[in-house]
Design an enzyme around this catalytic site. Structure first.
Site: not given
Ligand SMILES: NC(=O)c1ccc[n+]([C@@H]2O[C@H](COP(=O)([O-])OP(=O)(O)OC[C@H]3O[C@@H](n4cnc5c(N)ncnc54)[C@H](O)[C@@H]3O)[C@@H](O)[C@H]2O)c1
Length: 264
Positions: A23, A158
């Protein structure tokens, strides 16, 4: 005249990206590597971290950010394996399965999410700050918050955690400026991290459920000014900005990369 390209050149810099196996984290690791940084990709899922590292010419390690001892070791190990720690990106975060009405949030849901999104981020900031201060060579800490920090919709668990990330970022920016460590947050808007093409946004009427949480998010996505989801690499570009000379005078900022979400 010198080229502006030098301002984004991260050659000689070492970055550590948590949750970098997938991601937004994968895209940030990729973008930093494209700018010339050596990147340590860490993830609780080490296979995914290794696959990203292989693709970008970086290194990988297993790291669960909720384990404070492991975090200290991982940051130290980054220096041992790659030579320094100049840029930390606190990307690891969870959201799916932790939302919903407050009366349905269990203690376990609350604690699990906060242990990753807030405790884990704090452990990483603390360990990296210690290394950066001792190295006396400045540094960059980039925390991944969310538009939900300011416009709730996913739920108290969250949304609260991401607001905490914003304020932790400002507090650390104030404290660490004396060491030339800039601390900033990126606030992604809806970013498509799943398989396949992102769904339509503009024109898609919100699927009203009567649940104010779900309806608020659906409504905002349907009215998103840019009319589409973000590609994860667009969050990576913001990370390059905050990691590079382009942002030398930027600290304590909350940078929405949200397609206009926060103007709604
Ligand atoms: N995708 C969105 O629309 C969005 C929007 C706003 C904020 N975010 C933030 O962006 C960040 C990444 O989100 P994403 O959508 O890419 O998520 P995702 O679920 O696609 O990827 C998250 C990654 O973090 C890893 N992970 C989870 N728990 C973990 C831990 N305890 N220690 C280490 N690694 C861990 C997972 O294995 C995964 O590879 C997050 O902080 C999320 O809150 C995402």
């Amino acid at each position: 005249m010198e080229s502006a390209a030098q301002w984004i050149d991260l050659s000689g810099k070492v970055a550590h990206v948590t949750g970098g196996g997938k991601g937004i984290g994968e895209a940030i690791a990729t973008a930093l590597a494209m700018a010339g940084a050596k990147v340590m990709v860490s993830d609780i899922n080490v296979a995914s971290a290794q696959s990203v590292a292989d693709a970008i010419g970086g290194e990988a390690m297993a790291l669960d950010v909720t384990d404070r001892t492991a975090v200290d070791a991982a940051m130290a190990d980054t220096v041992i394996r790659l030579g320094s720690l100049d840029i930390l990106v606190n990307n690891a975060g969870v959201y799916l399965g932790f939302g919903g009405p407050v009366r349905e949030i269990t203690d376990a849901m609350w604690r699990t999410l906060w242990s990753v999104n807030v405790d884990g981020l704090f452990y990483c900031c603390r360990a990296a700050a210690d290394i950066m201060i001792k190295a006396d060579n400045g540094g960059r800490i980039i925390n991944i918050s969310s538009t939900q920090a300011r416009t709730p919709g996913v739920g108290v668990t969250y949304d609260g955690s991401k607001a905490a990330v914003e304020q932790i970022t400002k507090a650390l920016a104030l404290e660490l400026a004396q060491y030339k460590i800039n601390v900033n947050a990126i606030a992604p808007g809806p970013t498509w991290v799943n398989e396949g093409p992102a769904p339509e946004t503009t024109g898609a009427p919100p699927n009203r459920t009567g649940d104010p949480l779900a309806d608020t998010v659906a409504d905002r996505i349907a009215r998103l000014p840019v009319g589409r989801w973000a590609d994860p690499i667009e969050q990576g570009k913001a990370a390059v900005f905050l990691a590079s000379e382009l942002s030398d005078f930027v600290t304590g900022c909350y940078l929405p990369v949200d397609g206009g979400w926060l103007v709604l």
